[in-house]
Design a protein around this motif. Structure first.
Motif, mmCIF file in Angstrom:
data_model
loop_
_atom_site.group_PDB
_atom_site.id
_atom_site.type_symbol
_atom_site.label_atom_id
_atom_site.label_comp_id
_atom_site.label_asym_id
_atom_site.label_seq_id
_atom_site.Cartn_x
_atom_site.Cartn_y
_atom_site.Cartn_z
ATOM 1 N N THR A 204 27.347 50.974 -19.765
ATOM 2 C CA THR A 204 26.331 51.953 -19.365
ATOM 3 C C THR A 204 24.953 51.320 -19.447
ATOM 4 N N ASN A 205 23.981 51.971 -18.825
ATOM 5 C CA ASN A 205 22.585 51.568 -18.961
ATOM 6 C C ASN A 205 21.985 52.242 -20.183
ATOM 7 N N ALA A 206 20.993 51.594 -20.797
ATOM 8 C CA ALA A 206 20.323 52.201 -21.949
ATOM 9 C C ALA A 206 18.964 51.547 -22.157
ATOM 10 N N VAL A 207 17.990 52.360 -22.520
ATOM 11 C CA VAL A 207 16.697 51.827 -22.940
ATOM 12 C C VAL A 207 16.784 51.513 -24.423
ATOM 13 N N ALA A 208 15.809 50.801 -24.935
ATOM 14 C CA ALA A 208 15.823 50.437 -26.351
ATOM 15 C C ALA A 208 15.903 51.684 -27.224
ATOM 16 N N GLY A 209 16.845 51.680 -28.154
ATOM 17 C CA GLY A 209 17.022 52.808 -29.060
ATOM 18 C C GLY A 209 18.093 53.787 -28.636
ATOM 19 N N GLN A 210 18.572 53.692 -27.389
ATOM 20 C CA GLN A 210 19.624 54.595 -26.932
ATOM 21 C C GLN A 210 21.013 54.048 -27.256
ATOM 22 N N ILE A 211 21.995 54.948 -27.262
ATOM 23 C CA ILE A 211 23.384 54.558 -27.492
ATOM 24 C C ILE A 211 23.959 53.968 -26.203
ATOM 25 N N VAL A 212 24.663 52.851 -26.330
ATOM 26 C CA VAL A 212 25.296 52.208 -25.177
ATOM 27 C C VAL A 212 26.752 51.893 -25.533
ATOM 28 N N GLN A 213 27.636 52.008 -24.547
ATOM 29 C CA GLN A 213 29.045 51.689 -24.770
ATOM 30 C C GLN A 213 29.312 50.258 -24.303
ATOM 31 N N VAL A 214 30.083 49.529 -25.109
ATOM 32 C CA VAL A 214 30.361 48.115 -24.837
ATOM 33 C C VAL A 214 31.869 47.871 -24.925
ATOM 34 N N ARG A 215 32.378 47.038 -23.972
ATOM 35 C CA ARG A 215 33.766 46.580 -24.055
ATOM 36 C C ARG A 215 33.751 45.167 -24.622
ATOM 37 N N THR A 216 34.409 44.983 -25.756
ATOM 38 C CA THR A 216 34.428 43.670 -26.394
ATOM 39 C C THR A 216 35.405 42.735 -25.678
ATOM 40 N N ALA A 217 35.405 41.456 -26.068
ATOM 41 C CA ALA A 217 36.285 40.455 -25.455
ATOM 42 C C ALA A 217 37.758 40.817 -25.660
ATOM 43 N N SER A 218 38.052 41.540 -26.740
ATOM 44 C CA SER A 218 39.437 41.941 -27.015
ATOM 45 C C SER A 218 39.830 43.224 -26.291
ATOM 46 N N GLY A 219 38.882 43.832 -25.560
ATOM 47 C CA GLY A 219 39.169 45.060 -24.821
ATOM 48 C C GLY A 219 38.835 46.324 -25.571
ATOM 49 N N GLN A 220 38.344 46.203 -26.786
ATOM 50 C CA GLN A 220 37.998 47.379 -27.583
ATOM 51 C C GLN A 220 36.701 48.000 -27.086
ATOM 52 N N LEU A 221 36.634 49.336 -27.085
ATOM 53 C CA LEU A 221 35.413 50.049 -26.692
ATOM 54 C C LEU A 221 34.654 50.452 -27.958
ATOM 55 N N ILE A 222 33.390 50.047 -28.016
ATOM 56 C CA ILE A 222 32.564 50.377 -29.176
ATOM 57 C C ILE A 222 31.231 50.932 -28.692
ATOM 58 N N ASN A 223 30.582 51.697 -29.546
ATOM 59 C CA ASN A 223 29.249 52.223 -29.254
ATOM 60 C C ASN A 223 28.237 51.582 -30.201
ATOM 61 N N GLY A 224 27.047 51.321 -29.673
ATOM 62 C CA GLY A 224 25.992 50.736 -30.486
ATOM 63 C C GLY A 224 24.633 51.130 -29.953
ATOM 64 N N ILE A 225 23.620 50.682 -30.632
ATOM 65 C CA ILE A 225 22.244 50.989 -30.246
ATOM 66 C C ILE A 225 21.663 49.816 -29.477
#
Length: 233
Positions: A201-222
């Motif tokens: 997803t798109n996100a500005v600084a400070g927003q929550i963004v979803q990331v797919r890791t190299a192992s295929g896991q979905l994680i959320n971060g800032i």
């Protein structure tokens, strides 16, 4: 109020009449209640941008206040010390009453206007804005007062020349964009681990963004500037 003494003989009477009219105003201005309001306004407006001046209005002439030795000024729900406003005062004892006093808070400082007409999606630079000085309390609450709050952001909708800039008219640049390779940093008590991933997803600084890791896991971060996603544990 206009009042005219009809003759020289009545001047003394008129003087007494005016004294009676002014006494309630003078007594309020010199009262502990007025002092409590003055202290409250001075403290609460210290963090406002620019030069602040304020005034306290008069009590309702019909207000009959019983003795009070301690006052607690407060801002009513939804109120704001900006322009014409109202401050509440509670008596903490020995009586128990609450009144509301009109106040006026004026803030003079710098704000930004557009130097030219700006199209939708335009990326603001220093040459696109002009600094003006005036009464900020007469402008919208979201008025932009510092260039750092505008430069590098994009315009949501077209703005005419000379338009005061508001923060809700601007969009911060994406810190992370969909499909971008990002660095995830996981932090916890006593450890810090970084890895790579793809932003979903798109996100500005400070927003929550979803990331797919190299192992295929979905994680959320800032989202952080520079394509960094901070994941806390």
């Amino acid at each position: 109020m206009n009042f005219h003494c009809p003759s020289h003989l009545l001047r003394t009477v008129c003087g007494v009449f005016w004294l009676l009219l002014l006494t309630p105003m003078l007594s309020f201005a010199q009262s502990p209640l007025h002092s409590a309001l003055d202290d409250y306004l001075r403290t609460q407006t210290q963090g406002l941008p620019g030069t602040v001046t304020y005034s306290i209005g008069q009590l309702n002439a019909r207000a009959q206040l019983s003795e009070c030795s301690a006052f607690e000024p407060f801002l009513p729900a939804g109120g704001r010390l900006w322009g014409k406003s109202t401050v509440g005062v509670r008596c903490l004892g020995p009586s128990n009453w609450t009144i509301y006093v009109p106040v006026s808070v004026n803030v003079t400082g710098n704000y930004l206007i557009t130097a030219r007409a700006l199209p939708t999606g335009y990326l603001l630079t220093a040459s696109d804005i002009i600094v003006r000085s005036g009464d900020l309390s007469s402008l919208p609450a979201s008025i932009v007062t510092d260039q750092s709050q505008a430069i590098g952001k994009t315009v949501k909708n077209r703005l005419p020349a000379g338009q005061p800039l508001r923060s809700d008219q601007l969009l911060a640049p994406w810190a992370v964009q969909q499909g971008q390779s990002v660095k995830t940093v996981s932090k916890g008590p006593g450890f810090s681990v970084s890895s790579e991933g793809i932003a979903l997803t798109n996100a500005v600084a400070g927003q929550i963004v979803q990331v797919r890791t190299a192992s295929g896991q979905l994680i959320n971060g800032i989202a952080r500037p520079g394509g960094v996603v901070e994941v806390s544990h």
